[in-house]
Enzyme design. Structure first.
Site, PDB file in Angstrom:
ATOM      1  N   ASP A 111       0.836  -1.193   0.000  1.00 59.33           N
ATOM      2  CA  ASP A 111       0.000   0.000   0.000  1.00 59.33           C
ATOM      3  C   ASP A 111       0.878   1.253   0.000  1.00 59.33           C
ATOM      4  O   ASP A 111       2.040   1.206   0.408  1.00 59.33           O
ATOM      5  CB  ASP A 111      -0.884   0.035   1.262  1.00 59.33           C
ATOM      6  CG  ASP A 111      -1.861  -1.126   1.300  1.00 59.33           C
ATOM      7  OD1 ASP A 111      -2.168  -1.679   0.227  1.00 59.33           O
ATOM      8  OD2 ASP A 111      -2.300  -1.472   2.415  1.00 59.33           O
TER       9      ASP A 111
HETATM   10  N1  URA Z   1      -1.229  -5.935   3.835  1.00 59.57           N
HETATM   11  C1  URA Z   1      -1.722  -4.675   3.852  1.00 59.57           C
HETATM   12  O1  URA Z   1      -2.731  -4.415   4.441  1.00 59.57           O
HETATM   13  N2  URA Z   1      -1.024  -3.731   3.198  1.00 59.57           N
HETATM   14  C2  URA Z   1       0.134  -3.968   2.540  1.00 59.57           C
HETATM   15  O2  URA Z   1       0.722  -3.050   1.988  1.00 59.57           O
HETATM   16  C3  URA Z   1       0.624  -5.279   2.548  1.00 59.57           C
HETATM   17  C4  URA Z   1      -0.083  -6.242   3.186  1.00 59.57           C
END
Ligand code: URA
Length: 240
Positions: A103
């Site tokens: 993310d």
């Molecule tokens: N899980 C999440 O919620 N975000 C990420 O970036 C990776 C795994």
């Protein structure tokens, strides 16, 4: 492959630039000056030099990036900086892409490569490759969460997540914050955040530490990257 492709792939210049350089008699194939961009060469057998320097052909590239927050895991974006934008000009290649997504507000290990086959293996749910995260959680994580995560459970929208390993590193009861590590073998959208949401807690900081055998090099500052070593690559490729 064509000589102009070879020269572009070894970083001599763009296809257009390469044509000009060929005209200037700067390229030799097995010690003979070649000016025709269409000449076929064997990248494994022919000795191709540019301005007297032999060129070494490399098909696949693998970089470990310490992704910072605020950068998106894509190759192109109209608004935001991407992980590919973090590459120096000399390392940039059109075919590099991130293996999976983190993310925008997640930090940590991201592999950038042009090896589609390895990327596919690392991401395939059938291959059960570990992804290890460190997270700070608003809320007190306990043994009940650990047990639930170990069994696998349904997210708030009913989607099932497979068993995972939850390790509790630190609990700050006064602040109501927990530090944990979580090892999952899937990569659902916002998976870690949604897993904690399902147990009424909130991820306030998330960092990926490991993918399969590949650990984030803690010497790498945020936003920096390095080529992975041959040893790291050999281990990473050992996927059943
Ligand atoms: N899980 C999440 O919620 N975000 C990420 O970036 C990776 C795994």
């Amino acid at each position: 492959m064509r000589l102009d492709k070879f020269l572009a792939e070894t970083g001599v210049g763009s296809r257009k630039e390469v044509k000009q350089l060929l005209k200037k008699s700067l390229v030799t194939v097995n010690d003979i000056i070649v000016k025709d961009a269409k000449t076929q060469v064997d990248e494994n057998k022919d000795m191709i030099s540019f301005a007297g320097e032999p060129l070494v052909y490399q098909e696949f590239y693998y970089y470990m990036l310490h992704k910072p927050q605020g950068v998106i895991s894509a190759t192109e974006d109209k608004r935001d900086q991407t992980v590919i934008d973090l590459l120096q000009d000399e390392d940039f290649r059109e075919d590099l892409f991130p293996v999976g997504r983190l993310d925008k507000d997640t930090e940590g290990l991201l592999l950038l490569t042009n090896d589609g086959q390895l990327a596919h293996q690392l991401l395939s749910p059938k291959k059960h490759v570990d992804k290890e995260y460190f997270a700070k959680i608003q809320g007190l994580v306990g043994s009940n969460d650990k047990e639930k995560f170990a069994e696998g459970f349904a997210l708030t929208n009913g989607e099932l997540v497979k068993p995972s390993e939850l390790l509790i590193d630190k609990i700050d009861e006064a602040e109501g914050i927990s530090e944990i590590r979580l090892i999952i073998q899937e990569g659902k959208f916002h998976q870690v955040k949604r897993m904690f949401e399902a147990v009424d807690k909130k991820v306030i900081y998330l960092k990926r530490l490991r993918m399969g055998s590949l650990w984030l090099d803690e010497e790498l500052p945020l936003g920096a990257y390095r080529a992975i070593t041959n040893e790291e690559l050999d281990l990473l490729k050992k996927i059943d």
